[in-house]
Design a protein around this motif. Sequence first.
Motif, mmCIF file in Angstrom:
data_model
loop_
_atom_site.group_PDB
_atom_site.id
_atom_site.type_symbol
_atom_site.label_atom_id
_atom_site.label_comp_id
_atom_site.label_asym_id
_atom_site.label_seq_id
_atom_site.Cartn_x
_atom_site.Cartn_y
_atom_site.Cartn_z
ATOM 1 N N HIS A 83 5.117 13.030 -54.181
ATOM 2 C CA HIS A 83 5.725 13.102 -55.528
ATOM 3 C C HIS A 83 5.657 11.767 -56.267
ATOM 4 C CE1 HIS A 83 9.144 11.910 -52.896
ATOM 5 N NE2 HIS A 83 9.554 11.220 -53.952
ATOM 6 N N GLY A 130 2.966 16.404 -50.538
ATOM 7 C CA GLY A 130 4.049 16.838 -51.409
ATOM 8 C C GLY A 130 5.067 17.587 -50.574
ATOM 9 N N ASP A 161 12.167 7.332 -47.897
ATOM 10 C CA ASP A 161 13.245 7.165 -46.906
ATOM 11 C C ASP A 161 14.027 8.461 -46.712
ATOM 12 O OD1 ASP A 161 14.426 6.957 -49.426
ATOM 13 O OD2 ASP A 161 15.498 5.096 -49.016
ATOM 14 N N GLY A 162 14.249 9.224 -47.790
ATOM 15 C CA GLY A 162 14.864 10.541 -47.612
ATOM 16 C C GLY A 162 13.969 11.404 -46.723
ATOM 17 N N ASN A 191 14.579 2.889 -50.643
ATOM 18 C CA ASN A 191 15.377 2.695 -51.864
ATOM 19 C C ASN A 191 16.766 3.330 -51.722
ATOM 20 O OD1 ASN A 191 15.023 5.474 -52.336
ATOM 21 N ND2 ASN A 191 13.292 5.154 -53.720
ATOM 22 N N HIS A 266 15.037 10.201 -59.970
ATOM 23 C CA HIS A 266 14.111 10.598 -58.892
ATOM 24 C C HIS A 266 13.056 11.549 -59.454
ATOM 25 C CE1 HIS A 266 12.607 12.600 -55.226
ATOM 26 N NE2 HIS A 266 12.691 13.679 -55.984
HETATM 27 C C1 LIG Z 1 9.527 19.643 -46.898
HETATM 28 C C2 LIG Z 1 10.066 19.342 -48.249
HETATM 29 N N1 LIG Z 1 11.353 19.647 -48.522
HETATM 30 C C3 LIG Z 1 11.871 19.402 -49.753
HETATM 31 C C4 LIG Z 1 11.100 18.848 -50.729
HETATM 32 C C5 LIG Z 1 11.680 18.609 -52.137
HETATM 33 N N2 LIG Z 1 11.826 17.151 -52.364
HETATM 34 C C6 LIG Z 1 10.922 16.469 -53.082
HETATM 35 S S1 LIG Z 1 11.269 14.836 -53.148
HETATM 36 C C7 LIG Z 1 12.670 15.040 -52.239
HETATM 37 C C8 LIG Z 1 13.538 13.846 -51.915
HETATM 38 C C9 LIG Z 1 12.759 12.788 -51.223
HETATM 39 O O1 LIG Z 1 13.511 11.647 -51.057
HETATM 40 P P1 LIG Z 1 12.816 10.254 -50.761
HETATM 41 O O2 LIG Z 1 11.862 10.413 -49.646
HETATM 42 O O3 LIG Z 1 13.885 9.271 -50.565
HETATM 43 O O4 LIG Z 1 11.960 9.956 -52.061
HETATM 44 P P2 LIG Z 1 12.508 9.170 -53.373
HETATM 45 O O5 LIG Z 1 13.761 9.864 -53.811
HETATM 46 O O6 LIG Z 1 12.746 7.796 -52.968
HETATM 47 O O7 LIG Z 1 11.395 9.310 -54.375
HETATM 48 C C10 LIG Z 1 12.854 16.366 -51.892
HETATM 49 C C11 LIG Z 1 13.996 16.893 -51.113
HETATM 50 C C12 LIG Z 1 9.762 18.564 -50.416
HETATM 51 N N3 LIG Z 1 8.929 18.069 -51.312
HETATM 52 N N4 LIG Z 1 9.286 18.796 -49.164
#
Ligand SMILES: Cc1ncc(C[n+]2csc(CCOP(=O)(O)OP(=O)(O)O)c2C)c(N)n1
Length: 649
Positions: A83, A130, A161-162, A191, A266
């Motif tokens: 993303h 993604g 990190d999420g 972050n 985000h």
């Molecule tokens: C397997 C999966 N579950 C849920 C999502 C939806 N999703 C997209 S970004 C995101 C949060 C990601 O957090 P982080 O890795 O910290 O990215 P940042 O917020 O720092 O851009 C989620 C839950 C996804 N893309 N893939």
Amino acid sequence: MTFDPWRGFTDSALSNEWHEKLTEMSRIARGHILKMTSVAASGHPGGSMSSVEVLLALYNLAKVDPTNPRRDDRDRIIISHGHISPAVYSSLAAAGFFDIVPCLYGFRQGGSPFEGHVEQTVPGIEWDTGNLGQGLSVGVGKAIYSRLSGLGFHTYVAMGDGEQQKGQISEARRLAAKYQLTNLTAIVDYNRLQISGRIRDIMPQDIARDWTSDGWHVVEVDGHNFNQIYGALHRATRDSGSPFMILARTTMGKGVSFMENKEGFHGASVKREMLGEALAQLGTDDSDFDTLVSRRADSPPPMFKREKSPFPLIDPGTPINYGVDDSLDNRSAWGKALLSVAKINMDKDDFTMAVFDCDLAGSVKTAAFAEKYPDNFFQCGISEHNVATCAGSLGAEKALAVWADFAVFGVDETYNQARLNDINHSNLKLICTHAGVQVGEDGKTHQCIDYFGLLNSTFGWKVITPADPNQTDKVARYVLSTPGNFAVIMGRSKVPVITDEEGNPFFGEGYTYTYGRLDTLRRGEKLALVTAGNMAFVAIEAWNKLNDDGLRVALINVSDWSDLHPDDMQMLAQFDHLVVLEDHNVKTGLGSTLAVALMEAGAHSTLTRMGVTGYASSGKPSELFKMLGIDAESVAKRIKQIVGEPARV
Ligand SMILES: Cc1ncc(C[n+]2csc(CCOP(=O)(O)OP(=O)(O)O)c2C)c(N)n1
């Protein structure tokens, strides 16, 4: 061709000149992130703004070549959190991979290469991602390829990190540590925010400790400080003890005061009325905004040429023919064919092969390969999600990638990974045994009855169900030497060698396997019994019963379910009645697929589906087939009902 000397993090410290260049690039890239997301009125600026310095360091200083983005020995840079595409596109453009303007107006536009999540439609992107949690597995596949092929490149995986909450990451981590993939570096954008807020509130996790305890070397840096990032990457590419993870402490929305540390950014672009102020903080302006919007309205930017995944030239060897007295299961015939093909090709220059296992090598018949070629065999333990992606990633390189598993784990457990392998054009050979109700006593949780339904929901996967050991050998050689994602699906039990009416092996000497064509095992009139894989010998038994009773129907075997040939459909359309017998859920199996293909071919036949109509229980395959009404007796009875009892002579 060698790389420019400044690529590869070889110097121990970043030069002042590069520091200056990168700093200026980061300012410009942040402006580009804001513009493209605001023009598109969608996208993920927050995590993009936090990852900019790491991405610029990678795309400018790793061994990548903007003039030849696919050269064999390039370092692989995998973006796991797809993303953050705005940051990736901006950084690639800054490193000279392409001009940024088409991306600024065509980001997330229908028909544009600049999709919302990173896709290989853009030069420099190695893997479409993604779906979070898969990138490290991709990186492990690349690192294994680097080692086996001798190309010696380094693989970098950028992650969120999420994202660390995903279980597949821990599977990949352990595999990398087990095989000491020191040519692999992960960089986590720390972050501390994700969509719904602070990562520590959403899912408390000690990220550094998790990686360390799985055997990785972890260093923490300021993820906006080029000197620190460079220093960590220099160490990561020189340290030979264990794979490296760089925890890059960053700020979401970095560079714009009202965006910093706000999870709202985000996945939301800056509104038009705030854009000028945001850009001003970055030392730029929004004067080209209206021009970009009107260019977007004209037409999407042109596509780049996407190259096919390479595939090695493989000699399929000579088939092993089995006689009527041979007693074996299809999976044993598969294991012998695998070893035979490996022996013919393994010593060739430029041939790379890996077989992956999830603790079932004895059952899926890759143990003999493992013994003979231990360096090409990867015992991954019970980590199917990781293996599905890792093997797919290796298969997208110039390598033969094989993963053998029970069907329920190789297909059902890992459908999304298979879907992404399809999207990424990997050339994975997925060999599944223990498919169908025929697996028997292990019961319904292990009876994979939807392998075709699932894989047929993709556009690329080809499913093949060989009928007996002879056909298995030929199918295995075909699949191992042909590009594409193939799933070969077999049962567990021994099956008799299928014969012609004279009693000679049908698929033995003299039989040529042609992908996509069906086989007429017995000629007949009015009604054709169409079968596949596990049910072929049951269908022969049913045919014999009918023949004994003076009813001569045709018996057809379909091995290749995914590509039904129009001429074969025309041939089948001539029968008044078709009965399809399969060890698969009838809702999504061969019968349903044939029904559509036959209607399209203009058939007026009646069609009866005989297959799995509900979850079965434990029991011997013969018991279960009887309970489901798909044993030979039930099939013969049903066919008689359909055509009317013939007069006995
Ligand atoms: C397997 C999966 N579950 C849920 C999502 C939806 N999703 C997209 S970004 C995101 C949060 C990601 O957090 P982080 O890795 O910290 O990215 P940042 O917020 O720092 O851009 C989620 C839950 C996804 N893309 N893939």
